[in-house]
Design an enzyme around this catalytic site. Structure first.
Site, PDB file in Angstrom:
ATOM      1  NE  ARG A 247       8.981  -2.872  -5.706  1.00 42.29           N
ATOM      2  CZ  ARG A 247      10.309  -2.980  -5.678  1.00 42.29           C
ATOM      3  NH1 ARG A 247      10.881  -3.720  -4.779  1.00 42.29           N
ATOM      4  NH2 ARG A 247      11.031  -2.378  -6.565  1.00 42.29           N
TER       5      ARG A 247
ATOM      6  NE  ARG B  36      11.589  -9.317  -2.808  1.00 43.05           N
ATOM      7  CZ  ARG B  36      12.675  -8.576  -3.017  1.00 43.05           C
ATOM      8  NH1 ARG B  36      13.833  -9.147  -3.179  1.00 43.05           N
ATOM      9  NH2 ARG B  36      12.586  -7.267  -3.047  1.00 43.05           N
TER      10      ARG B  36
ATOM     11  CE1 TYR C 181      18.098   0.192 -10.698  1.00 46.72           C
ATOM     12  CE2 TYR C 181      16.633   2.023 -11.239  1.00 46.72           C
ATOM     13  CZ  TYR C 181      17.175   1.146 -10.311  1.00 46.72           C
ATOM     14  OH  TYR C 181      16.794   1.241  -8.999  1.00 46.72           O
TER      15      TYR C 181
ATOM     16  CG  ASP D 273      10.699  -3.912 -12.176  1.00 52.33           C
ATOM     17  OD1 ASP D 273      10.593  -4.049 -10.953  1.00 52.33           O
ATOM     18  OD2 ASP D 273      11.638  -3.272 -12.715  1.00 52.33           O
TER      19      ASP D 273
ATOM     20  NE  ARG E  15      10.469 -15.106  -6.359  1.00 49.38           N
ATOM     21  CZ  ARG E  15      11.509 -14.666  -5.667  1.00 49.38           C
ATOM     22  NH1 ARG E  15      11.816 -13.380  -5.686  1.00 49.38           N
ATOM     23  NH2 ARG E  15      12.224 -15.481  -4.924  1.00 49.38           N
TER      24      ARG E  15
HETATM   25  C1  LIG Z   1      13.462   1.314  -8.897  1.00 48.09           C
HETATM   26  C2  LIG Z   1      12.267   0.429  -9.187  1.00 48.09           C
HETATM   27  C3  LIG Z   1      12.300  -0.885  -9.746  1.00 48.09           C
HETATM   28  N1  LIG Z   1      10.991  -1.302  -9.845  1.00 48.09           N
HETATM   29  C4  LIG Z   1      10.136  -0.357  -9.361  1.00 48.09           C
HETATM   30  C5  LIG Z   1      10.922   0.759  -8.993  1.00 48.09           C
HETATM   31  C6  LIG Z   1      10.358   2.082  -8.513  1.00 48.09           C
HETATM   32  C7  LIG Z   1       9.905   2.047  -7.106  1.00 48.09           C
HETATM   33  C8  LIG Z   1      11.007   1.981  -6.090  1.00 48.09           C
HETATM   34  O1  LIG Z   1      11.734   2.957  -5.928  1.00 48.09           O
HETATM   35  O2  LIG Z   1      11.076   0.935  -5.405  1.00 48.09           O
HETATM   36  C9  LIG Z   1       8.671  -0.380  -9.308  1.00 48.09           C
HETATM   37  C10 LIG Z   1       7.982  -1.645  -9.024  1.00 48.09           C
HETATM   38  N2  LIG Z   1       8.513  -2.901  -8.897  1.00 48.09           N
HETATM   39  C11 LIG Z   1       7.531  -3.805  -8.625  1.00 48.09           C
HETATM   40  C12 LIG Z   1       6.279  -3.117  -8.649  1.00 48.09           C
HETATM   41  C13 LIG Z   1       4.972  -3.872  -8.584  1.00 48.09           C
HETATM   42  C14 LIG Z   1       3.829  -3.318  -7.979  1.00 48.09           C
HETATM   43  C15 LIG Z   1       3.841  -3.164  -6.472  1.00 48.09           C
HETATM   44  O3  LIG Z   1       3.370  -4.095  -5.771  1.00 48.09           O
HETATM   45  O4  LIG Z   1       4.227  -2.083  -5.983  1.00 48.09           O
HETATM   46  C16 LIG Z   1       6.569  -1.759  -8.850  1.00 48.09           C
HETATM   47  C17 LIG Z   1       5.625  -0.569  -8.867  1.00 48.09           C
HETATM   48  C18 LIG Z   1       7.693  -5.240  -8.396  1.00 48.09           C
HETATM   49  C19 LIG Z   1       9.012  -5.762  -7.986  1.00 48.09           C
HETATM   50  N3  LIG Z   1      10.237  -5.449  -8.528  1.00 48.09           N
HETATM   51  C20 LIG Z   1      11.212  -6.203  -7.948  1.00 48.09           C
HETATM   52  C21 LIG Z   1      10.591  -7.058  -6.997  1.00 48.09           C
HETATM   53  C22 LIG Z   1      11.310  -8.126  -6.194  1.00 48.09           C
HETATM   54  C23 LIG Z   1      11.652  -9.223  -7.129  1.00 48.09           C
HETATM   55  C24 LIG Z   1      11.449 -10.598  -6.561  1.00 48.09           C
HETATM   56  O5  LIG Z   1      10.298 -11.046  -6.325  1.00 48.09           O
HETATM   57  O6  LIG Z   1      12.473 -11.268  -6.390  1.00 48.09           O
HETATM   58  C25 LIG Z   1       9.224  -6.798  -7.025  1.00 48.09           C
HETATM   59  C26 LIG Z   1       8.124  -7.489  -6.240  1.00 48.09           C
HETATM   60  C27 LIG Z   1      12.660  -6.199  -8.299  1.00 48.09           C
HETATM   61  C28 LIG Z   1      13.301  -4.897  -8.554  1.00 48.09           C
HETATM   62  N4  LIG Z   1      12.864  -3.973  -9.456  1.00 48.09           N
HETATM   63  C29 LIG Z   1      13.703  -2.858  -9.412  1.00 48.09           C
HETATM   64  C30 LIG Z   1      14.733  -3.134  -8.498  1.00 48.09           C
HETATM   65  C31 LIG Z   1      15.854  -2.168  -8.143  1.00 48.09           C
HETATM   66  C32 LIG Z   1      14.507  -4.410  -7.989  1.00 48.09           C
HETATM   67  C33 LIG Z   1      15.393  -5.176  -7.048  1.00 48.09           C
HETATM   68  C34 LIG Z   1      15.293  -4.688  -5.673  1.00 48.09           C
HETATM   69  C35 LIG Z   1      14.336  -5.529  -4.911  1.00 48.09           C
HETATM   70  O7  LIG Z   1      14.507  -6.747  -4.979  1.00 48.09           O
HETATM   71  O8  LIG Z   1      13.441  -4.967  -4.240  1.00 48.09           O
HETATM   72  C36 LIG Z   1      13.498  -1.649 -10.208  1.00 48.09           C
END
Ligand SMILES: Cc1c2[nH]c(c1CCC(=O)O)Cc1[nH]c(c(CCC(=O)O)c1C)Cc1[nH]c(c(CCC(=O)O)c1C)Cc1[nH]c(c(C)c1CCC(=O)O)C2
Length: 344
Positions: free
Chosen positions: A25, A29, A152, A75, A38
């Site tokens: 990540r 944020r 999910y 994602d 964003r």
């Molecule tokens: C379970 C999972 C998801 N997404 C992901 C996983 C597996 C890794 C883990 O266990 O964290 C993987 C993921 N999600 C994102 C990336 C991008 C690359 C990186 O920088 O790592 C990667 C590799 C961006 C993201 N994916 C998400 C964000 C935040 C969204 C935002 O900017 O508002 C980002 C940067 C949103 C997201 N996406 C997901 C959830 C549950 C959420 C909400 C929770 C949260 O807000 O952190 C599903």
């Protein structure tokens, strides 16, 4: 071909004096520049599907910190969306999807042959990045693993114990296995396309593997990983694969051998000393600093970082966090971690 990029050298089994580093990540944020881009995109999903802006946020942590790898900004839930699930994000809460509870719900999904109609902007992001990244930076593509993505799709949201997916797997295994098989085939196709567009490594995120016990772990974590890795290696034999069965605990032992992964990513539930002895003996490892150090910083961050570098120092290792960095992290702590790893 002899590799010069440090991450590719570690993935080929080389022990490096200084481990290469990137962070789960890393585009996110906690960075003000991410929030600005964003905002420009409108929302998170629009950002994922805008190749120029998705490439921009992927590059931001590379510019700021000089990480050894960039991870594609996208994602794991884009694949179910491409297969026909509805997907949206509720601010402050997380993802929401249409649910799959019956054969009729499953039958409404699209075939794997149609995913590119939705996912082609992601491949475009990869193409832009392979042109724009510094020559020493490795580009990592990724996808979610079938079990995690299914949790999910079945529940329609994140769940603390993955209860709805466990219930469907136990009560209607025929239906559940169809979901897993569709996601397995979809993941091979999706990652192959990322590799063809320029991803040099791919990572498989099984964030909820830890809730699978006993024979379920073999059936729903090991088996799909084995199939996906075999499918990718058949088409792209030279692309290294990192597997992340988060929460696997004792089941990290032998995971690389059983699945064909080139590297296993470790969460912070295992100690580096234990993992060096029991996991790194088999393959390259990635990990595993607690993400909370990016919030708290200080001498504890420095001590823990040094401990991990030392514990994994005798084998191939890529430094990373044990899970994603959180929005409340201080960007200065990320720099402190990098400086500590690089001995500055
Ligand atoms: C379970 C999972 C998801 N997404 C992901 C996983 C597996 C890794 C883990 O266990 O964290 C993987 C993921 N999600 C994102 C990336 C991008 C690359 C990186 O920088 O790592 C990667 C590799 C961006 C993201 N994916 C998400 C964000 C935040 C969204 C935002 O900017 O508002 C980002 C940067 C949103 C997201 N996406 C997901 C959830 C549950 C959420 C909400 C929770 C949260 O807000 O952190 C599903």
């Amino acid at each position: 071909m002899t590799q010069t990029k440090t991450i590719l050298r570690a993935l080929a089994g080389e022990t490096l004096e200084t481990p290469p580093i990137w962070m789960m990540r890393q585009a996110g944020r906690y960075l003000p520049e991410y929030m600005a881009t964003r905002g420009q995109a409108g929302d998170f999903l629009s950002l994922c599907y805008s190749p120029e802006l998705a490439a921009e946020v992927t590059l931001q942590p590379i510019r700021r910190y000089g990480f050894d790898a960039a991870i594609l900004f996208a994602d794991i839930l884009l694949l179910p969306q491409a297969l026909g699930a509805d997907l949206w994000f509720v601010t402050g809460e997380g993802p929401r999807l249409s649910t799959i509870q019956s054969q009729a719900d499953f039958d409404k999904l699209k075939p794997v042959s149609e995913i590119d109609e939705t996912l082609s902007p992601v491949y475009e992001t990869v193409k832009i990045l392979s042109r724009e990244l510094p020559k020493e930076t490795t580009l990592i593509g990724f996808a979610g693993m079938p079990w995690t993505v299914a949790t999910y799709m079945v529940a329609g949201r994140g769940t603390p114990d993955q209860g709805p997916a466990h219930a469907l797997k136990d009560e209607n295994p025929e239906l559940f296995d169809q979901i897993i098989d569709l996601l397995t085939a979809g993941t091979i196709e999706y990652l192959s396309k990322q590799i063809e567009a320029g991803a040099e490594v791919v990572k498989l995120f099984d964030s909820w593997a830890g809730s699978l016990k006993g024979a379920d772990f073999d059936k729903y974590a090991v088996e799909p990983a084995k199939k996906i890795i075999a499918g990718l290696k058949a088409r792209h034999p030279d692309t290294p694969i990192i597997a992340f069965p988060r929460g696997a605990g004792e089941r990290y032992v032998g995971f690389a051998k059983a699945t064909g992964a080139d590297c296993v990513a470790l969460d912070d539930g295992v100690t580096p000393e234990w993992a060096a002895k029991n996991v790194q003996n088999d393959s390259c490892v990635q990990g595993n600093l607690k993400s909370s150090h990016m919030v708290t910083g200080g001498q504890d961050l420095v001590d823990e970082t040094r401990k991990i570098v030392a514990a994994f120092g005798k084998g191939p290792h890529i430094f990373n966090l044990g899970h994603g960095i959180t929005p409340d992290a201080d960007p200065a702590n990320v720099q402190l971690m990098i400086d500590t790893v690089r001995g500055k």
